[in-house]
Design a protein around this motif. Structure first.
Motif, PDB file in Angstrom:
ATOM      1  N   UNK A 115       1.592   3.734   8.730  1.00 28.94           N
ATOM      2  CA  UNK A 115       2.265   3.613   7.437  1.00 28.94           C
ATOM      3  C   UNK A 115       1.483   2.702   6.504  1.00 28.94           C
ATOM      4  N   UNK A 116       0.847   1.690   7.034  1.00 28.84           N
ATOM      5  CA  UNK A 116       0.006   0.803   6.224  1.00 28.84           C
ATOM      6  C   UNK A 116      -1.203   1.563   5.704  1.00 28.84           C
ATOM      7  N   UNK A 117      -1.857   2.317   6.582  1.00 32.03           N
ATOM      8  CA  UNK A 117      -3.011   3.118   6.154  1.00 32.03           C
ATOM      9  C   UNK A 117      -2.607   4.148   5.100  1.00 32.03           C
ATOM     10  N   UNK A 118      -1.480   4.776   5.327  1.00 32.70           N
ATOM     11  CA  UNK A 118      -1.006   5.803   4.400  1.00 32.70           C
ATOM     12  C   UNK A 118      -0.743   5.213   3.025  1.00 32.70           C
ATOM     13  N   UNK A 119      -0.168   4.029   2.992  1.00 30.97           N
ATOM     14  CA  UNK A 119       0.085   3.361   1.714  1.00 30.97           C
ATOM     15  C   UNK A 119      -1.231   3.012   1.015  1.00 30.97           C
ATOM     16  N   UNK A 120      -2.232   2.669   1.789  1.00 34.26           N
ATOM     17  CA  UNK A 120      -3.519   2.249   1.221  1.00 34.26           C
ATOM     18  C   UNK A 120      -4.370   3.426   0.773  1.00 34.26           C
TER      19      UNK A 120
ATOM     20  N   UNK B  76      -7.576   5.094  11.848  1.00 33.81           N
ATOM     21  CA  UNK B  76      -7.887   5.278  10.421  1.00 33.81           C
ATOM     22  C   UNK B  76      -8.586   6.607  10.165  1.00 33.81           C
ATOM     23  N   UNK B  77      -9.310   7.086  11.168  1.00 33.46           N
ATOM     24  CA  UNK B  77     -10.100   8.308  11.006  1.00 33.46           C
ATOM     25  C   UNK B  77      -9.250   9.559  10.824  1.00 33.46           C
TER      26      UNK B  77
END
Length: 774
Positions: free
Chosen positions: A626-631, A594-595
């Motif tokens: 991809x999940x982090x990017x969407x969030x 995430x960092x």
């Protein structure tokens, strides 16, 4: 020439057949002769003057300024004459005014060089009722001084268009300085029969600066500051003591009062020095023995302060500090544009000493450092760089701040804490840090091609590729394979990484190519908790001694080195413009992906590279990204899956890709920080003095509002700088949904120095540090 002659002859009346001569004398005729083309107009006006007002008409015409003789409408002068006599007849004190005082200080239609825009009739109607009950002209003048400027909404302000404004010009602007205000009060006084005139000085003895005020006749001449009524009455004003030290025989330091008649002396007019307005030297009336005989204490001088923004004085918070003792000499508020320019915040300071003066106003700050030699006025400009002498003295303080002498360092820290931060100080602070002798050991490491921390030592090899860019070399840190293997194996991998693994790409920009040796031969030599301090110290070496641009640092590796990239990158993404990992995978508990929201990260693995679950783990990591990017947005870079490829992947050209990546963003407006150790305490602009494995902090900035969520109640600080927020405006900070804390940032040079010291990076330091309490 025939028309003027005809008119002049027609003005000769006949009485009982005898020819009558004009009533005015040769002195008036001589005055009219200065402007033959208008003589007829003036003679018609004079012929109509009633006998009882002829002395006044003659007085005005005898010394009428040539410009008025040429341009002033005769009817206007006639009306002024009528209004002046009417006012004298309407007030209780009118009959007590000596004729010469009335002629010289009530009758005239102007004071100095102001535009001729008559307002006497209006002010007679407006203010005669207000002064009817007054028993003396002095009392009436004080009533007018209290009412006039409030009624007209005119205030002292140096933003006025010109100093010698007419009353109408000052009213239109709502502002005037001392001369314009004085012109207004004189005009209002004369309108109601109060004898009044301008008085002033070209330069105050000892300190300079001119000033204009008003004199009012009440059995004798008395002074008053326009728009500055004093409850004590006339002859009380802030300038009284200074006027007491005026020098009669030095025209620049003498006091003059305007007169209409010719005297051979002239009123001092800084705005138009070549103009001539009659005046008399009245210095002796102001002289005060106490003012003359009270010199400053020996060995002391007066330091006065102006704080300026946009060319005008502002009311700023000011502190004057004795540089030698670091103690405050004077604190207060500087005087703004609405206060007379001659009045200033000041203090007496021992001569031969340096003083540090700081000023803060509206989120802006500046400073000056000056040696006190004699009385002086210092102007601090909020919208300019400090003066070269101040910058030179500051450089000395910064050198002490980053020096090795403990006492000098402590003294400099105290002073720098008091100095507001200015953009011009960034380079000065960094230069002082870079040239400091504290880096002697670091320089020896650099020359020996090794980097050492209290827990680790790593050698390295490096070379230049291409030509150095204008901002300095890029730095590419390459990490070798191997890991848990004998020393000779890891040495071989390291040298191979330097000599042949990655292809050179000078066309992508000049860079330093550096192969870092793992600090040991353990399986996780590049990815334990203590590896990041080694990399940060390595970067510092090359920024200080290798002309490297800290915004163009990248790191990459393959196999064992790739595992290092998967760990070092997420732990310290704020150090890099790009990161790449090949033939490796995330490490549980260390790779906090995430960092990586704000740093370009790429990774590559072959489909057949299944040892230790590398292929599967990389695929899972790609899906999670991809999940982090969407969030949260961000997460530039991506995953390269290589079908039918094993542990040896085609990554030899990755250096070019990293070099072409955008420069590092050191101040992203959103950060996600999942802590994985108790070593890393700074992450972009977040500061966690007590980090702990697993702590999760998310922070976002929008329009000077900062929202932070933290999974743990722990001390937390935020560093602020211009790329992130507007330091001239209030900042609100909300932690875990609690009501926001609103504060006004106060940028300090010492805070910026502390940031440089902690991070070794001028672009990660900041002038504001705020504690966020859980």
């Amino acid at each position: 020439m025939l028309a003027p002659l005809f008119v002049s002859l027609s003005l000769l009346a006949t009485v009982d057949g005898a020819e009558a001569r004009p009533w005015w004398g040769p002195d008036v005729a001589a005055s009219l002769a200065r402007c033959p083309e208008r003589r007829a107009d003036w003679e018609r006006m004079l012929a109509d003057v009633p006998p009882e007002r002829r002395p006044g008409a003659a007085y005005l015409m005898r010394d009428l300024p040539l410009s008025d003789l040429k341009e002033l409408p005769a009817a206007e002068l006639s009306r002024n004459l009528d209004l002046a006599y009417r006012a004298r007849d309407s007030v209780a004190w009118g009959g007590r005014i000596p004729e010469e005082i009335f002629l010289d200080a009530v009758l005239p239609f102007a004071s100095v060089t102001e535009r001729r825009q008559p307002i006497r009739a209006e002010w007679l109607a407006e203010y005669l009722p207000a002064v009817k009950a007054c028993r003396s002209p002095g009392e009436a003048a004080q009533v007018l001084n209290r009412r006039l400027f409030g009624d007209t909404k005119v205030r002292y302000n140096t933003r006025r268009i010109r100093p010698d404004q007419s009353s109408r010009e000052s009213i239109a602007q709502g502002m005037a300085t001392c001369t314009g205000l004085s012109i207004m009060l004189v005009e209002a006084c004369r309108a109601v029969g109060v004898p009044a005139r301008l008085a002033g000085i070209a330069s105050w003895p000892g300190r300079g600066g001119n000033h204009t005020w008003v004199e009012v006749w009440d059995g004798g001449w008395h002074f008053v500051g326009a728009a500055e009524p004093d409850d004590k009455g006339l002859d009380h004003a802030w300038f009284a003591d200074e006027a007491g030290g005026a020098i009669r025989d030095k025209p620049q330091n003498a006091i003059f009062a305007v007169t209409y008649r010719r005297t051979g002396d002239y009123f001092p007019m800084a705005w138009e020095p070549a103009a001539r307005v009659n005046a008399e030297n009245v210095t002796e009336r102001y002289r005060r023995p106490a003012a003359i005989a009270s010199p400053k204490p020996a060995g002391k001088a007066s330091v006065a302060i102006d704080v300026v923004k946009g060319g005008h004085r502002v009311a700023a918070e000011v502190e004057m500090i004795d540089e030698q003792t670091a103690r405050s000499v004077c604190t207060g508020t500087s005087l703004g544009a609405e206060v007379d320019i001659n009045r200033r915040l000041s203090a007496e300071v021992p001569t031969g000493r340096d003083v540090v003066i700081t000023a803060r106003h509206g989120g802006l700050g500046t400073f000056a450092i000056a040696t006190v030699g004699e009385d002086q006025v210092l102007a601090l400009h909020l919208d300019r760089e400090p003066t070269p002498p101040s910058r030179e003295k500051l450089a000395g303080l910064l050198s002490d701040r980053f020096g090795t002498d403990g006492a000098r360092r402590e003294h400099a820290e105290r002073l720098l804490t008091m100095i507001p931060f200015h953009d011009s100080q960034r380079a000065a602070a960094w230069d002082a840090y870079r040239s400091s002798p504290i880096h002697a050991e670091l320089k020896r490491e650099f020359e020996a091609r090794r980097v050492t921390t209290p827990h680790r030592t790593s050698p390295y090899l490096w070379r230049h590729v291409g030509r150095k860019p204008d901002k300095g070399w890029a730095l590419v840190i390459a990490m070798h394979g191997g890991g848990g293997a004998p020393k000779e194996v890891n040495d071989s991998q390291w040298k191979g990484m330097f000599e042949r693994y990655y292809k050179e790409h000078p066309e992508a920009g000049g860079y330093v190519y550096l192969a870092l040796r793992a600090p040991n031969d353990e399986w996780n030599g590049f990815y334990d908790d203590l590896i990041v301090p080694i990399v940060e110290r390595l970067i510092l070496q090359f920024v200080l001694f290798g002309e490297v641009d800290p915004d163009r640092v990248s790191i990459l590796g393959a196999s064992h080195g790739g595992y290092g990239a998967f760990v070092i990158g997420p732990k310290a993404p704020d150090r890099f413009s790009a990161i790449h990992a090949s033939a490796s995978a995330p490490t549980d508990g260390e790779t906090m992906g995430e960092n990586l929201r704000d740093t370009r990260f790429t990774f590559m693995v072959g489909s057949k590279d299944t040892a230790h679950g590398r292929a599967d783990r990389c695929q899972a990591f790609a899906r999670q990204r991809e999940i982090w990017k969407e969030k949260w947005g961000g997460y530039e870079g991506g995953f390269e899956w290589k079908p039918d490829v094993g542990h040896s992947v085609p990554d030899r050209d990755k250096v070019a890709e990293l070099l072409r990546a955008p420069a590092r963003d050191a101040w992203p407006d959103r950060v996600v920080w999942v802590q994985s150790d108790d070593v890393i305490k700074r992450f972009y602009w977040l500061d966690s003095p007590e980090p702990a494995d697993g702590t999760r902090i998310e922070a976002v900035v929008k329009h000077n509002a900062i929202e932070i969520t933290s999974s743990r109640a722990t001390p937390l600080f935020v560093w602020l700088d211009a790329p992130l927020v507007d330091l001239n405006k209030a900042v609100s900070v909300r932690l875990n949904g609690v009501a926001p804390r609103v504060l006004s940032p106060s940028p300090e040079l010492e805070t910026f120095c502390r940031g440089i010291e902690q991070r070794g990076d001028p672009h990660l330091a900041a002038p504001v540090r705020i504690e966020i309490k859980p």
